[in-house]
Design a protein around this motif. Structure first.
Motif, PDB file in Angstrom:
ATOM      1  N   SER A  16      13.086  56.806  17.571  1.00 51.31           N
ATOM      2  CA  SER A  16      11.863  57.138  18.293  1.00 51.31           C
ATOM      3  C   SER A  16      10.669  57.012  17.355  1.00 51.31           C
ATOM      4  CB  SER A  16      11.943  58.566  18.848  1.00 51.31           C
ATOM      5  OG  SER A  16      11.647  59.516  17.835  1.00 51.31           O
ATOM      6  N   HIS A  17       9.465  57.102  17.924  1.00 55.68           N
ATOM      7  CA  HIS A  17       8.256  56.965  17.101  1.00 55.68           C
ATOM      8  C   HIS A  17       8.068  58.156  16.167  1.00 55.68           C
ATOM      9  CE1 HIS A  17       6.797  59.497  20.413  1.00 55.68           C
ATOM     10  NE2 HIS A  17       5.835  59.899  19.598  1.00 55.68           N
ATOM     11  N   ASN A  18       8.819  59.232  16.381  1.00 57.37           N
ATOM     12  CA  ASN A  18       8.740  60.380  15.479  1.00 57.37           C
ATOM     13  C   ASN A  18       9.601  60.195  14.234  1.00 57.37           C
ATOM     14  OD1 ASN A  18       6.986  61.885  17.128  1.00 57.37           O
ATOM     15  ND2 ASN A  18       8.690  62.566  18.403  1.00 57.37           N
ATOM     16  N   ASN A  47       7.566  52.921  14.827  1.00 55.71           N
ATOM     17  CA  ASN A  47       6.851  52.568  16.044  1.00 55.71           C
ATOM     18  C   ASN A  47       7.185  51.135  16.445  1.00 55.71           C
ATOM     19  OD1 ASN A  47       5.283  50.964  14.258  1.00 55.71           O
ATOM     20  ND2 ASN A  47       3.884  52.685  13.910  1.00 55.71           N
ATOM     21  N   TYR A 213      11.482  65.882  24.558  1.00 51.24           N
ATOM     22  CA  TYR A 213      10.920  64.741  23.840  1.00 51.24           C
ATOM     23  C   TYR A 213      10.105  63.904  24.814  1.00 51.24           C
ATOM     24  CZ  TYR A 213      10.647  60.046  21.873  1.00 51.24           C
ATOM     25  OH  TYR A 213      10.189  58.833  21.450  1.00 51.24           O
ATOM     26  N   SER A 215       8.066  60.322  25.017  1.00 50.96           N
ATOM     27  CA  SER A 215       7.910  59.049  24.319  1.00 50.96           C
ATOM     28  C   SER A 215       6.477  58.555  24.366  1.00 50.96           C
ATOM     29  CB  SER A 215       8.832  57.997  24.950  1.00 50.96           C
ATOM     30  OG  SER A 215       8.306  57.565  26.203  1.00 50.96           O
ATOM     31  N   TYR A 218       5.400  52.803  27.266  1.00 54.29           N
ATOM     32  CA  TYR A 218       6.157  51.561  27.120  1.00 54.29           C
ATOM     33  C   TYR A 218       6.156  50.810  28.445  1.00 54.29           C
ATOM     34  CZ  TYR A 218       9.960  53.894  29.601  1.00 54.29           C
ATOM     35  OH  TYR A 218      10.697  54.542  30.555  1.00 54.29           O
ATOM     36  N   ILE A 228       5.953  56.649  30.631  1.00 50.05           N
ATOM     37  CA  ILE A 228       6.259  57.571  29.539  1.00 50.05           C
ATOM     38  C   ILE A 228       7.559  58.275  29.906  1.00 50.05           C
ATOM     39  CG2 ILE A 228       5.591  59.762  28.484  1.00 50.05           C
ATOM     40  CD1 ILE A 228       2.740  58.800  28.477  1.00 50.05           C
ATOM     41  N   SER A 231      12.396  63.413  28.108  1.00 53.05           N
ATOM     42  CA  SER A 231      13.837  63.655  28.038  1.00 53.05           C
ATOM     43  C   SER A 231      14.132  64.998  27.381  1.00 53.05           C
ATOM     44  CB  SER A 231      14.529  62.527  27.255  1.00 53.05           C
ATOM     45  OG  SER A 231      13.979  62.401  25.960  1.00 53.05           O
ATOM     46  N   ASP A 247      11.101  59.206  34.081  1.00 50.19           N
ATOM     47  CA  ASP A 247       9.968  58.356  33.727  1.00 50.19           C
ATOM     48  C   ASP A 247       8.745  58.770  34.536  1.00 50.19           C
ATOM     49  OD1 ASP A 247      11.454  56.927  31.954  1.00 50.19           O
ATOM     50  OD2 ASP A 247      11.863  55.253  33.301  1.00 50.19           O
ATOM     51  N   GLU A 272      -2.187  61.126  20.944  1.00 48.79           N
ATOM     52  CA  GLU A 272      -0.980  61.854  20.574  1.00 48.79           C
ATOM     53  C   GLU A 272      -1.305  62.728  19.372  1.00 48.79           C
ATOM     54  OE1 GLU A 272       3.296  62.488  19.575  1.00 48.79           O
ATOM     55  OE2 GLU A 272       1.621  61.930  18.312  1.00 48.79           O
ATOM     56  N   HIS A 297       0.854  50.115  19.968  1.00 49.81           N
ATOM     57  CA  HIS A 297       0.289  51.458  19.816  1.00 49.81           C
ATOM     58  C   HIS A 297      -0.677  51.473  18.639  1.00 49.81           C
ATOM     59  CE1 HIS A 297       4.317  52.542  21.784  1.00 49.81           C
ATOM     60  NE2 HIS A 297       3.381  52.563  22.706  1.00 49.81           N
TER      61      HIS A 297
END
Length: 604
Positions: A16-18, A47, A213, A215, A218, A228, A231, A247, A272, A297
């Protein structure tokens, strides 16, 4: 090599982006993605951009016959992890990661049997170093199996690395509390990788509670929309049962930000909170109009490029709410103030940027005129449609103007975007808009829209009379008017695409920016089939002298009009030898010039 590439890309795409990720290619020497020296020293955010460049690097790898220097490769990996954790610990905006996972994809071939002991000694040393610096690591090894060659010893070597079996190699073992064993997986095919690699994260510390979480946006290939994902892991008695997710359309989530219209001198954006990535900004196209398979992003500091914003960005990410100002125009002493607040129980921050002397938008209102006549633009759905004709390449009518209501005209723009117009819906719109008794229920329009419709439709009869009597009619393709609330009137009437947003068009924005002046666009190809045209537009203001525009009126002209203008009004000068007359806009784009193709010929 194909198996190794497939494993690497599968694991890369699972992040993930984290997360943070680093990549090392190893043989007798080491190589890294790109030419960015930062990627040789520390991990990068996982990312979309990082994944894209890493995947290109993986695709470009070639097999060599050189021996693999396992010690050198692992040593570089440990250095990269240590540098990353050190940087993160000093960053107050982000909590420090507590553990790292090394994914070691190899055939396990050794140039000498003593190499195995050197590798284990290095791992033991790094375990102690990591413990002292408040982090830990796990090694998962993935053995690439060549079915044509015996690889028993190589598999054993990769298993001992993952399980950290120090006694086998007579290496002094660290404190057992510090050891984090991983797993070894033998892979001989790219089929069913999701099953083979499904337990990759099982070796990491399992959360004791389930967290949500969210996201980054996308592009969803199924719905063809920007989504987005939200989850949440399901944990029962300390065991991960699964993940539940849904979603959400970005158009729905950020509806109020996308359609923020409080003042012409202010705007809003959504970012974010952990890393300042822009979720939506006025410079972005609406999510419903995105057509990219991959979204890029971008940090908000690359969009808000005003001097001093980087300092404000840091405060926005650090503080729950606040207000900071900067000088946007030193010459005119114009200040830009940023107001922000975090959205509760979400990873988002809403920011409103406002210039000094902000005034609210003003609207026009009027009772329905007796001579006002208009039809809804869906000529195919009108219960009593006007007489239809063909105007250039479009189905049209010259009996009346047609009304189009963009998403901005609705209380919920997203709900309108999702609604498929029908005969019944068109009848509801028309009944409400033509009702002066105010007894018919509002079908979801903003309160100011009906008054604006009543005001702008008064011009219909005037437009019709000019079509029949004016010599300019042969040069005018169409006339139209738009209000800040998304009311759009068009003559000759024609069908408008539902995604059309008049207030985002150049002719509208340019007129508002140059209020009180006639402005025109650079030539562009007309979607209706008139060839290259130029739009002239002008703002309309309230009688009380308010400088804010209540509407913009515009006309599309063929290029032939401008050539005729030069010949008629400046012919005596322009025909003089060594003198060339031309028309250009304020940005230097040519509207008419003797060297351009004549209007009756094919456009360039």
């Amino acid at each position: 090599m194909s198996i190794a590439k497939a494993i690497a890309k599968y694991i890369l795409n699972s992040l993930s982006h984290n997360d943070k990720v680093g990549l090392i290619s190893l043989s007798s020497d080491i190589s890294y993605p790109n030419s960015d020296t930062c990627l040789t020293k520390r991990m990068a955010n996982a990312n979309i951009e990082t994944k894209y460049h890493f995947q290109r690097f993986i695709d470009g790898l070639q097999r060599t016959n050189e021996n693999t220097n396992h010690v050198w490769g692992l040593k570089k990996a440990f250095q990269m992890i240590a540098n990353t954790f050190q940087d993160t610990n000093t960053n107050e905006l982000n909590p420090s990661p507590s553990e790292a996972l090394i994914v070691y994809i190899s055939r396990g071939l050794l140039s000498a049997l003593t190499d195995a002991r050197l590798v284990m000694e290095l791992i033991a040393k790094e375990i102690n170093n990591s413990y002292e610096n408040n982090y830990s690591f796990v090694i998962n090894s993935y053995a690439l199996i060549d079915d044509t060659k015996p690889v028993m010893y190589e598999i054993d070597f990769l298993r001992e690395i993952a399980e950290m079996n120090f006694p086998k190699f007579n290496v002094l073992s660290p404190d057992p509390i510090r050891i984090r064993p991983g797993i070894m997986v033998a892979v001989n095919s790219t089929e069913n990788l999701s099953f083979t690699l499904g337990g990759i994260h099982a070796v990491l510390t399992r959360p004791t509670h389930s967290s949500i979480y969210i996201s980054l946006p996308y592009w969803d290939v199924i719905s063809k929309d920007v989504h987005i994902a939200v989850s949440k892991s399901v944990i029962h008695r300390g065991q991960l049962i699964g993940v539940i997710a849904l979603d959400i359309s970005l158009s729905d989530l950020s509806e109020d930000i996308i359609h923020y219209e409080v003042s012409p001198d202010s705007y809003a954006f959504l970012i974010e909170k952990s890393n300042g990535i822009a979720i939506h900004h006025p410079s972005f196209s609406p999510p419903s109009l995105q057509t990219h398979d991959q979204l890029i992003h971008t940090d908000i500091e690359h969009i808000e490029q005003k001097a001093g914003f980087q300092t404000i960005r840091t405060k926005i990410l650090k503080n729950t709410k606040g207000m900071e100002a900067l000088i946007a125009d030193d010459k005119n002493k114009t200040h830009l103030t940023y107001y922000w607040r975090r959205v509760h129980s979400s990873p988002y921050i809403v920011v409103i940027a406002a210039y000094n002397n902000v005034d609210r938008r003003h609207t026009i209102t009027s009772p329905l005129a007796k001579d006002a006549h208009f039809a809804y633009h869906r000529l195919d759905l009108n219960a009593s449609p006007p007489k239809l004709c063909r105007h250039l390449k479009q189905l049209a009518t010259i009996e009346t103007a047609t009304l189009f209501l963009s998403s901005k005209a609705f209380i919920s723009p997203f709900a309108n975007d999702m609604l498929e117009e029908s005969t019944h819906i068109v009848q509801r719109y028309m009944a409400y808009l033509n009702d002066n008794t105010k007894l018919i229920a509002n079908p979801g329009l903003k309160g100011a829209v009906r008054g604006e419709v009543h005001a702008v439709t008064r011009v219909t009869q005037y437009w019709k009379s000019k079509l029949e009597s004016s010599e300019m009619s042969k040069f005018i393709v169409r006339k139209y008017m738009a209000t800040p609330n998304g009311v759009f009137l068009l003559f000759p009437g024609a069908l408008i695409d539902k995604s059309f947003e008049p207030t985002r068009r150049e002719w509208y924005l340019k007129a508002v920016k140059n209020a009180g002046k006639i402005v025109f666009t650079a030539p562009y190809l007309d979607v209706g089939g008139a060839g290259y045209i130029v739009t002239l537009s002008h703002t309309i203001h309230a009688q009380n002298g308010d400088p804010n525009a209540v509407a913009v009126i515009a006309m599309d002209f063929t290029l032939g009009y401008f050539h005729k203008f030069l010949q008629t009004h400046m012919g005596s000068i322009c025909r003089t030898e060594q003198i060339a007359c031309f028309i250009m806009d304020d940005r230097g784009y040519l509207i008419a010039h003797p060297s351009l193709v004549e209007p009756i010929q094919l456009a360039p």
